[in-house]
Structure formats: structure tokens, C-alpha cells
Design a protein around this motif. Structure first.
Motif, mmCIF file in Angstrom:
data_model
loop_
_atom_site.group_PDB
_atom_site.id
_atom_site.type_symbol
_atom_site.label_atom_id
_atom_site.label_comp_id
_atom_site.label_asym_id
_atom_site.label_seq_id
_atom_site.Cartn_x
_atom_site.Cartn_y
_atom_site.Cartn_z
ATOM 1 N N LYS A 192 13.269 -6.526 -11.251
ATOM 2 C CA LYS A 192 12.892 -5.297 -11.947
ATOM 3 C C LYS A 192 11.644 -5.530 -12.797
ATOM 4 N N GLU A 193 11.607 -6.641 -13.516
ATOM 5 C CA GLU A 193 10.454 -6.966 -14.359
ATOM 6 C C GLU A 193 9.203 -7.170 -13.506
ATOM 7 N N ALA A 194 9.380 -7.800 -12.343
ATOM 8 C CA ALA A 194 8.244 -7.998 -11.440
ATOM 9 C C ALA A 194 7.701 -6.664 -10.954
ATOM 10 N N GLN A 195 8.603 -5.769 -10.578
ATOM 11 C CA GLN A 195 8.181 -4.457 -10.091
ATOM 12 C C GLN A 195 7.472 -3.660 -11.181
ATOM 13 N N GLU A 196 8.026 -3.696 -12.398
ATOM 14 C CA GLU A 196 7.428 -2.949 -13.507
ATOM 15 C C GLU A 196 6.096 -3.540 -13.949
ATOM 16 N N SER A 197 5.853 -4.796 -13.631
ATOM 17 C CA SER A 197 4.592 -5.449 -14.022
ATOM 18 C C SER A 197 3.510 -5.302 -12.961
ATOM 19 N N GLY A 198 3.824 -4.611 -11.867
ATOM 20 C CA GLY A 198 2.812 -4.334 -10.858
ATOM 21 C C GLY A 198 2.739 -5.334 -9.723
ATOM 22 N N VAL A 199 3.725 -6.226 -9.619
ATOM 23 C CA VAL A 199 3.740 -7.184 -8.512
ATOM 24 C C VAL A 199 4.023 -6.429 -7.210
ATOM 25 N N ASP A 200 3.251 -6.762 -6.176
ATOM 26 C CA ASP A 200 3.396 -6.076 -4.889
ATOM 27 C C ASP A 200 4.331 -6.814 -3.932
ATOM 28 N N LEU A 240 14.110 -6.728 0.247
ATOM 29 C CA LEU A 240 14.403 -5.517 -0.513
ATOM 30 C C LEU A 240 13.096 -4.851 -0.914
ATOM 31 N N LYS A 241 13.015 -3.533 -0.703
ATOM 32 C CA LYS A 241 11.871 -2.751 -1.172
ATOM 33 C C LYS A 241 12.290 -2.079 -2.467
ATOM 34 N N LYS A 242 11.576 -2.363 -3.540
ATOM 35 C CA LYS A 242 11.907 -1.828 -4.860
ATOM 36 C C LYS A 242 10.635 -1.230 -5.451
ATOM 37 N N GLY A 243 10.509 0.093 -5.358
ATOM 38 C CA GLY A 243 9.249 0.713 -5.752
ATOM 39 C C GLY A 243 8.145 0.202 -4.846
ATOM 40 N N GLN A 244 7.057 -0.272 -5.458
ATOM 41 C CA GLN A 244 5.966 -0.834 -4.659
ATOM 42 C C GLN A 244 6.225 -2.288 -4.286
ATOM 43 N N LEU A 245 7.281 -2.876 -4.847
ATOM 44 C CA LEU A 245 7.538 -4.304 -4.685
ATOM 45 C C LEU A 245 8.274 -4.623 -3.379
ATOM 46 N N HIS A 246 7.716 -5.567 -2.630
ATOM 47 C CA HIS A 246 8.390 -6.140 -1.478
ATOM 48 C C HIS A 246 8.982 -7.474 -1.925
ATOM 49 N N ALA A 247 10.305 -7.574 -1.974
ATOM 50 C CA ALA A 247 10.968 -8.787 -2.461
ATOM 51 C C ALA A 247 11.632 -9.527 -1.305
#
Length: 356
Positions: A277-285, A315-322
Motif C-alpha cells: 500500500k505504501e509503495a502504491q501511494e508513493s508512486g511506485v509502478d 497483484l495489480k493495486k492502483g497503478q502498482l504492479h506487484a
């Protein structure tokens, strides 16, 4: 220890008329403390291998023996002679444990390549990159030279532009990595954009991080420790220290402190997938992690699924590909049940927002 030993002894007595109880219990005691002895006494370091395998026996013994005891008891109630039920049930249980170990060894030492394709809606100089990811090699005693050669061979098949190694590259101390000259094997890894890694919890457990960093430097693997670098003028790569280090920087701190151009893609490595979640909120793609081993030996995966939002896979979380890998190596017993050693191949397509 006593419960496992007692079950084995009862079966041995029933099927082989085994009488050497003193010797038997001595062996069981040595097996039970082998890992600790191997870690504490250098000349007995080989015992840690025995202890690692014993861990697997403990887990599946504790799962199977109660069921076997219940079945033997029910058979006895239905009139089946006690010795016959012990022989039959014990033999079936022994065969099941053998099958588990054979399957587990195969899954551990026969890695596969898992391929993913994702698109990041940002335009760069590069339209596409191939990323090879290998985590949790735990190179040391049981994950040794042959397994390292497998890694090099598999990554060479991918022909990656960049190689990412998100933690637990070695199993605690670098001693066995050095003794086996595994650095010479790792030096064969090749990627035009470079090879990068981060620390895992086991590098911290070994308490020899400076020596580990020297070994990685020798083989041209750059370990990022709360750092952000620009790769090929096309994307940023962020590498975090492991969660074991309470002083590590947050995703937001790393992004803010490095004046990142948010129009460029941001890729990240974080050994433990605990802060998606923190990665996604910080703009990590895109982020790659390991650590979980997908439980390594079922049903442990039920625990990792509860501990982490994503304990394996994508997992796709917002713009984040995890992505979380089950790992290339293993910890403790060289067994994988319900998981498989793997290398990830991630094809990343970069497109502008209009084309996305």
C-alpha cells in the motif's frame, strides 16, 4: 521429539523386531539437536544439513502421525490384531513421507520460469524491457554450486535487459558462498542494464553485511541500500533495506529525497512484501519481492496468505504492479510442497497515457 521417536520405534519393532532402543534414541536425540550443534560447533557444521532435513520430517511427522495413530486405533477396535495394524498403517505412513520427500526435493531443485507481461502507462526512451527476477537463493550448504549453475542457465534463457535479486541471496553468512567459489558462477550472469539486488533478512541474520557487499561487488552485483538510481535514462530503480532494519527509509522518504521525475517509471525491490500500500501511494509502478517462499512446505502457505496481502504471484493495486516470487532456493529442508523454485520473467511495456 519423543512423540516422533516413539512412533518410529513402534513401527520398527513391529516390522523388523528391532531391539536396539538405546542406539535408536541416541540417533533421534542427535537428529533433534543437529541444526543447533551444526551452527554452534564449527567442526560439526555438517550436522546443520542433517538438522535442516529433520525439520521437514518434524513437520510432516506431526501432520501424519496423529492420523496414523487414529487409524491404527480404529482398526484395533474392529478386531484387527495390534501388530498387523501397526505394520500396515506404519508402512503406508512411511511410504507417504517418502513420496513427500521425493516430490519436495524435485520441486526444490527443479526450478521453473514464470512469465508475466505488464504495461506501465509512461513514455520512456525504451519501449520495452525484459526483467529477470530471482529471490531467496539462500546460497550456502544445500543450495550450492549446482543450484547456482541452474540459476545462471535459466536467466541466460530469458536474455534479460536487467536482473533483479530482491534479497536472501546467501544463507546467513557468506562463508560457504566463498568456500564453494560461487561468486565465479554468479559472475556469469549478464544483463546490459546491470544486475541489482537488495538485502534480505538472512543477510542481516548473518551479521556479515560488509563482507557480503564485498562479495557482490566482486561479481558486479550492485546492492541498493535505501537508494534510487536512474537506469538507462528511462526508469528509476529503488532498492530498500530489509524490514529487519528499523532505521530504513520509507518509500515516501526515498521518493522525496531523490527528486524523482514522476513522469518516468519507478521500479522497486523490497525483500518482504509487507508495504504494498505504501509503495502504491508513493508512486511506485512495479515492485518485486520474495521472502515468503509461498510457505515452502504446505500447508504453511495458509499462514503466509494470512500474513501478506500478496504472498505469491501477481497483484495489480492502483497503478502498482506487484510481484512476489516463491524464491529460487529454500530455507531449512531442501523441500518444496505446494510451491516450486522459480525465476520470474517480467516483460514490461512502456506506453504513453494516450496509448494505454
Amino acid at each position: 521429539m519423543f512423540y516422533l521417536g516413539w512412533n518410529g520405534l513402534v513401527w520398527l519393532k513391529a516390522i523388523f523386531s528391532f531391539q536396539q532402543e538405546t542406539v535408536y534414541w541416541l540417533v533421534i536425540t542427535i537428529f533433534s539437536y543437529a541444526y543447533i550443534l551444526g551452527r554452534l560447533v564449527k567442526p560439526l557444521s555438517w550436522l546443520s544439513i542433517v538438522g535442516s532435513i529433520w525439520f521437514g520430517y518434524i513437520q510432516y511427522g506431526l501432520l501424519l502421525f496423529p492420523i496414523a495413530n487414529l487409524v491404527a486405533w480404529v482398526l484395533h477396535l474392529t478386531g484387527v490384531p495390534g501388530q498387523t495394524s501397526v505394520v500396515v498403517v506404519g508402512t503406508v505412513t512411511a511410504i507417504m513421507i517418502a513420496i513427500i520427500f521425493i516430490t519436495g526435493l524435485y520441486n526444490a531443485y527443479s526450478p521453473v520460469i514464470r512469465k508475466y507481461e505488464v504495461t506501465i502507462p509512461k513514455k520512456t526512451e525504451m519501449k520495452k524491457i525484459h526483467v529477470a527476477v530471482a529471490s531467496d537463493m539462500h546460497f550456502g550448504k544445500l543450495s550450492g554450486v549446482a543450484h547456482a549453475k541452474r540459476l545462471v542457465k535459466m536467466i541466460d534463457r530469458i536474455k534479460p535487459d536487467i536482473i533483479l535479486l530482491p534479497g536472501d541471496i546467501i544463507d546467513d553468512e557468506p562463508e560457504h558462498f566463498q568456500k564453494k567459489n560461487m561468486g565465479a558462477i554468479m559472475k556469469q550472469l549478464d544483463a546490459p542494464l546491470g544486475i541489482f539486488g537488495v538485502l534480505g533478512n538472512h543477510e542481516y541474520y548473518g551479521r556479515e553485511i560488509p563482507q557480503f557487499l564485498k562479495e557482490m561487488e566482486k561479481v558486479d552485483i550492485r546492492i541498493l541500500m535505501d537508494e534510487v538510481i536512474l537506469v538507462g535514462d528511462s526508469f528509476y530503480l529503488l532498492g530498500r533495506k530489509d524490514k529487519t532494519d528499523s532505521r530504513r527509509k520509507s518509500f515516501q522518504q526515498l521518493v522525496n529525497d531523490n527528486n524523482i521525475d514522476v513522469s518516468l517509471p519507478l521500479l522497486a525491490m523490497d525483500h518482504q512484501p509487507a508495504e504494498l500500500k505504501e509503495a502504491q501511494e508513493s508512486g511506485v509502478d512495479l515492485i518485486v519481492s520474495g521472502h515468503t517462499h509461498r510457505g515452502q512446505m504446505a500447508p504453511n502457505h495458509l499462514i503466509t496468505k494470512r500474513l501478506f496481502e500478496l504472498d505469491w504471484g501477481y497483484l495489480k493495486k492502483g497503478q502498482l504492479h506487484a510481484f512476489v516470487s516463491s524464491g529460487f532456493g529454500f530455507w531449512g529442508p531442501p523441500l518444496r510442497i505446494g510451491s516450486r523454485s522459480e525465476v520470474l520473467e517480467i516483460v514490461v511495456q512502456f506506453e504513453d497515457r494516450e496509448g494505454y
